[in-house]
Design a protein around this motif. Structure first.
Motif, short mmCIF file in Angstrom:
data_model
loop_
_atom_site.label_atom_id
_atom_site.label_comp_id
_atom_site.label_asym_id
_atom_site.label_seq_id
_atom_site.Cartn_x
_atom_site.Cartn_y
_atom_site.Cartn_z
N LEU A 159 0.81 -1.39 0.15
CA LEU A 159 0.14 -0.10 0.02
C LEU A 159 0.78 1.27 0.05
CD1 LEU A 159 -2.77 -1.16 2.51
CD2 LEU A 159 -2.75 -1.00 0.12
N TRP A 160 0.48 2.30 -0.83
CA TRP A 160 1.34 3.52 -1.13
C TRP A 160 0.01 4.47 -0.78
CZ3 TRP A 160 6.44 4.71 -3.18
CH2 TRP A 160 7.24 3.74 -2.98
N ALA A 161 0.35 5.50 -0.34
CA ALA A 161 -0.64 6.73 -0.25
C ALA A 161 -0.25 7.40 -1.60
CB ALA A 161 -0.47 7.61 0.86
N ALA A 162 -1.11 7.94 -2.38
CA ALA A 162 -1.02 8.48 -3.70
C ALA A 162 -0.89 10.16 -3.59
CB ALA A 162 -1.92 8.34 -4.71
N GLN A 163 0.41 10.87 -3.89
CA GLN A 163 0.39 12.24 -4.10
C GLN A 163 0.36 12.63 -5.49
OE1 GLN A 163 4.13 12.70 -2.14
NE2 GLN A 163 3.55 12.27 -0.17
N THR A 164 0.51 14.19 -5.48
CA THR A 164 0.59 14.81 -6.93
C THR A 164 2.11 15.49 -6.89
OG1 THR A 164 -0.39 16.84 -6.25
CG2 THR A 164 -1.93 15.04 -7.20
N PRO A 165 2.55 15.83 -8.08
CA PRO A 165 1.94 15.82 -9.49
C PRO A 165 1.80 14.23 -9.75
CG PRO A 165 4.00 17.15 -9.34
CD PRO A 165 3.85 16.40 -8.01
N GLN A 166 0.94 13.94 -10.77
CA GLN A 166 1.07 12.81 -11.73
C GLN A 166 1.14 13.22 -12.99
OE1 GLN A 166 -2.81 10.96 -10.67
NE2 GLN A 166 -2.27 11.01 -8.60
N VAL A 167 1.98 12.59 -13.67
CA VAL A 167 2.70 13.00 -15.09
C VAL A 167 2.25 11.93 -16.09
CG1 VAL A 167 5.00 12.13 -14.06
CG2 VAL A 167 4.51 14.16 -16.15
N PHE A 168 2.19 12.47 -17.28
CA PHE A 168 1.49 11.53 -18.42
C PHE A 168 2.05 11.95 -19.45
CE2 PHE A 168 -1.66 11.68 -14.90
CZ PHE A 168 -1.77 10.16 -14.68
N SER A 169 2.09 11.28 -20.41
CA SER A 169 2.09 11.53 -22.00
C SER A 169 0.90 12.31 -22.18
CB SER A 169 2.36 10.30 -22.89
OG SER A 169 1.84 10.47 -24.21
N TYR A 170 1.14 13.36 -22.85
CA TYR A 170 -0.26 14.37 -23.00
C TYR A 170 -1.10 13.58 -23.94
CZ TYR A 170 -3.55 17.66 -25.25
OH TYR A 170 -4.32 18.13 -25.67
N GLU A 171 -0.81 12.73 -24.92
CA GLU A 171 -1.70 12.13 -25.87
C GLU A 171 -2.54 11.07 -25.11
OE1 GLU A 171 0.11 10.99 -29.50
OE2 GLU A 171 0.32 12.97 -30.23
N ALA A 172 -1.81 10.34 -24.49
CA ALA A 172 -2.24 9.23 -23.56
C ALA A 172 -3.62 9.63 -22.55
CB ALA A 172 -1.27 8.32 -23.03
N ILE A 173 -2.84 10.65 -21.77
CA ILE A 173 -3.97 10.90 -20.77
C ILE A 173 -5.23 11.76 -21.47
CG2 ILE A 173 -2.82 13.16 -20.01
CD1 ILE A 173 -4.66 10.60 -17.75
N LYS A 174 -4.80 12.46 -22.44
CA LYS A 174 -6.09 13.25 -23.19
C LYS A 174 -7.12 12.03 -23.65
CE LYS A 174 -8.65 16.32 -25.73
NZ LYS A 174 -9.07 15.63 -26.56
N LYS A 175 -6.36 11.00 -24.25
CA LYS A 175 -7.17 9.83 -24.89
C LYS A 175 -8.09 8.99 -23.71
CE LYS A 175 -7.16 5.46 -27.37
NZ LYS A 175 -6.17 4.51 -28.05
N ALA A 176 -7.28 8.98 -22.82
CA ALA A 176 -7.96 8.34 -21.54
C ALA A 176 -9.32 9.28 -20.94
CB ALA A 176 -6.93 8.17 -20.10
N TYR A 177 -8.92 10.50 -20.88
CA TYR A 177 -10.12 11.41 -20.42
C TYR A 177 -11.27 11.56 -21.42
CZ TYR A 177 -9.06 13.31 -15.89
OH TYR A 177 -8.66 13.49 -14.68
N ASP A 178 -10.78 11.46 -22.56
CA ASP A 178 -12.04 11.21 -23.79
C ASP A 178 -12.75 10.02 -23.66
OD1 ASP A 178 -11.04 13.60 -25.25
OD2 ASP A 178 -9.88 12.73 -26.57
#
Length: 234
Positions: A159-178
């Motif tokens: 178990l890990w506690a998630a933090q930010t920043p969270q960083v992604f390839s722009y094309e991939a995270i944009k597609k995921a949100y679409d």
């Protein structure tokens, strides 16, 4: 060799009801500076190419006149209005970005993000395509049911506690949100961070990167007390 363009999205549109103040938590003061100043300054001093600040409509002018100008946060290319929910704010920005290679998405209520962690994430995402900061949990975690009876004790070592920043390839995270927005059956309010969207809709792994226990998210009044102490001891 083509230089990768990196955009930081700093989210500061939340109301922070658990903070129990009339002022949004990102605009409360730490050492006479707004909370949001500290994370903006970390990105300003990093190698990111631009910062997009997301806030409430009524705070846009305030941010420009009382934070960006006096504190010389020059990498902010624009301040835009966020949505009612975190995911709405993120998607609004992703659609607004014209050209970039990688995006770092950060909660403005985490004032202690360090520039060296930002730089590390920028290097890691080039290798792994999707990375988030986090820290191993220290306490034993209990899973409970709706009546508050314990139903499971997960292995703490996983178990890990998630933090930010969270960083992604722009094309991939944009597609995921679409895909996320096109999924009418999805309970969108169940989504609490960007990695969840990426995991579910891209069906690809997200790399966990060691963050810092100092990278505190200000959520409750007690967190402000801790933050004041951290500010003078980091």
């Amino acid at each position: 060799m083509k230089q990768n363009r990196v955009t930081a999205i700093v989210l500061a549109a939340g109301q922070g009801k658990r903070m129990e103040t009339s002022v949004a938590k990102q605009f409360l003061t730490l050492d006479n500076k707004p909370v949001i100043y500290y994370s903006l300054k970390a990105f300003e001093e990093s190698s990111v190419d631009e910062i997009i600040l997301v806030t409430g409509r009524e705070q846009i002018d305030y941010c420009m006149e009382h934070i960006l100008k006096p504190y010389q946060i020059n990498k902010v290319s624009r301040v835009i209005e966020g949505g009612k929910e975190r995911y709405e704010s993120v998607y609004h920005v992703l659609k607004d970005i014209k050209q970039t290679d990688y995006v770092l998405i950060h909660d403005g209520a985490r004032p202690f993000i360090a520039t060296n962690l930002i730089e590390m994430l920028i290097e890691k995402v080039k290798e792994f395509k999707a990375c988030i900061l986090g820290t191993p949990v220290k306490e034993t975690i209990k899973q409970v049911n709706e009546d508050d009876y314990i139903t499971a004790t997960p292995d703490r070592n996983t178990l890990w506690a998630a933090q930010t920043p969270q960083v992604f390839s722009y094309e991939a995270i944009k597609k995921a949100y679409d895909l996320f927005y096109a999924d009418e059956e999805m309970n969108k309010k169940a989504i609490t961070d960007d990695a969840m969207v990426y995991e579910k809709y891209m069906k690809l792994p997200v790399k966990m990167v060691m963050g810092s226990y100092h990278n505190l998210k200000l959520t409750t009044p007690e967190d402000l007390i801790i933050a004041e102490t951290l500010l003078h001891n980091i």
